[in-house]
Motif scaffolding. Sequence first.
Motif, mmCIF file in Angstrom:
data_model
loop_
_atom_site.group_PDB
_atom_site.id
_atom_site.type_symbol
_atom_site.label_atom_id
_atom_site.label_comp_id
_atom_site.label_asym_id
_atom_site.label_seq_id
_atom_site.Cartn_x
_atom_site.Cartn_y
_atom_site.Cartn_z
ATOM 1 N N ASN A 52 71.095 18.922 48.743
ATOM 2 C CA ASN A 52 70.683 19.673 47.554
ATOM 3 C C ASN A 52 69.292 19.251 47.078
ATOM 4 O O ASN A 52 68.517 20.080 46.607
ATOM 5 C CB ASN A 52 71.701 19.484 46.433
ATOM 6 N N LYS A 53 68.996 17.978 47.217
ATOM 7 C CA LYS A 53 67.668 17.519 46.810
ATOM 8 C C LYS A 53 66.593 18.113 47.718
ATOM 9 O O LYS A 53 65.494 18.473 47.255
ATOM 10 C CB LYS A 53 67.609 15.992 46.823
ATOM 11 N N THR A 124 69.273 16.205 41.066
ATOM 12 C CA THR A 124 70.156 17.323 41.395
ATOM 13 C C THR A 124 71.140 17.698 40.285
ATOM 14 O O THR A 124 71.816 18.716 40.385
ATOM 15 C CB THR A 124 70.970 17.005 42.661
ATOM 16 N N ALA A 390 72.496 23.656 45.138
ATOM 17 C CA ALA A 390 71.535 23.688 44.032
ATOM 18 C C ALA A 390 70.711 24.969 44.026
ATOM 19 O O ALA A 390 70.309 25.447 42.966
ATOM 20 C CB ALA A 390 70.613 22.468 44.120
#
Length: 637
Positions: A52-53, A124, A390
């Motif tokens: 997600n990052k 996140t 995300a």
Amino acid sequence: MGNTKKGNRGDTYFTKHLFRAGLQCATKLFYKAHNYPQNREALPFIRHARYNKKLLKSLVRSIYPEGKFIDEGSIAASVAETKRQLEKDNVILFDAVFTHQQMMAKLPVIVKSGDRITAIHIRTKAFSARKHQLLNNRGTINSRWRKYMIDFAFQLHVFKQQYPDCRILPLLVLPDKLGYAQTDALPIQLQPLARHKVASDVSSSNQQLLVKLDVSDPLAKVWEDPAFAEEHFPRATFAKSLDYLKELYLDKEKTKPELGYKCKSCEFRIESKRKASGVKSGFARCWKPTERPDQHEATHVFDLIGPGTKPWIQQGTFYAQDVDAGEIPSVDSVVHGKGRISEKLRQALQIHKAKGEKVPDEIIRPPLIKELRRWKYPLHFLDFEAGNYAVPIRKGRPPYHLVVFQFSCHTLQKDGSWQHHQWIDDLSSGYPNYELIRQLMKVPNIKEGTIVQYSNFERNALKVIRRELREEAEVIPDSQWLMQWIDHIVNRKDSKHPQPPYVADLSRQVKHFYYNSQMENSLSIKDVLQSAMSQSAFLKEKYSKPYRSHNYDDIVWWQPNGDGGAQNPYTILKESSKGAVKRGTEAMVLYGKLIAGGMSKKEKQASRQSLLRYCELDTLAMVMIYEHWKQKMNQLY
């Protein structure tokens, strides 16, 4: 890690992750410096957060197509290149690297304009301007954001040592709960797994998925506020605390551990099987002085199921063997009880077992038998695999919206025969949530009999998809048909209702009415399955024979574990093929990589096969547990 002698530490650097670990517990730095093994249970969650990052980094960087990546092959070379680039009046850098006195910081985005620096720190956790504030009414940093502020403070502290005269605008970038994607298939456009590539063709309107917060005031509190330092740092100031923890790590010094309830989540508390095989445990080393002299491998109260261990820790009772028997129900009272098997009752049996007392191999309460008798054939054991990312995969969706990309269904007939049905998103359907419903509708007799799930996730996921269809009814031609079908499923009652068809929850029966002495502190389907297989002669006979399906060719699920019981089938799955998925979070990460693109055809095929094999085992596990219970029911009644 470099030479252990002070002043000659090689290329060892102190980072924000080590600083945070030291603030949690200074003793952890000793174990990190000596590369002690860590608990593996959290690894899938860490990998999901990293993925997600990467998505968020790619989205932020998409508005800076002229940005330059810093990756020179070594820390020293990257520091030198960062310094050279920052000599320019105007420059944008990705992953710029800074060092100072053996501290190292890497910033995902640096934008320099003259003597003005915009430094971006990406996290996140989702942020909502309606609900969240970085500072509370007392002017202190809210606890949910504190660790992010400390991380960012570390990064910028290192930067400022090299560039003290720069004016810094520190931006904390988070997914915005109120934002939504402006385009479909955004992760594919971002190409988060592509090395050193900026997606320059992404619409800038997608930046509304991000909230960008000026955190100058919170950072000042971390750096300068004596009250903050007194509460959260081991020394009087941020700088002194940083130096203290850095020296502990670089000198590989071990401080006396501060034992307490916080140790329950220590990453050096490794799994019991690994510890038994000889893997060293930092947690065990810290707690060794507290061990009972007559018990080399005592059962720590942290290994007991459920809540309630904190008071024991506070009063100095660290091991199950030392819990006063008067504080817990007796074995007889648990065995002959009529109601639910609560966590406190399970905990009591664990304690009695640790004390060397005889506990039952299994307890099956009558309500479980009553439940099974109400289920109507065919039984559809249903499992979904889903993810939340995300960066949304569909236009109009917020960060971390639910994506259901796969199902498995074992349909069991009254005569014991079964059929397996499955589907997985091939990335061509347009939107997996809707295609999943279309494919589920094709499962024979799915609207008849009983649907069995493990937890209520599948029903809740269908409700989410129904809500999506309602909002997009005008653009989805078959939306009304799909919603009507979902209504037939989610509006079913649970099996307490007098009239079928039902949606039944297997996990609720486990939690309330089933005990197995080998389950210990876990009610996960993986551990329940292994414990049932270890107890069941029926499962041993049936699954010692080769199992065949779309995804498996003659795999044997019942294999001895060398200790009189059965191996965990999920372990057999892991050992049967390279890269096998073993848990839901791993499936989520793997699907995320599929939607990000960049895989070869062979890699995609292997990934899809891993997902199919894992999801099938989840529904087969439910079948096996049911078969064991049904066999016991036939024996007892």
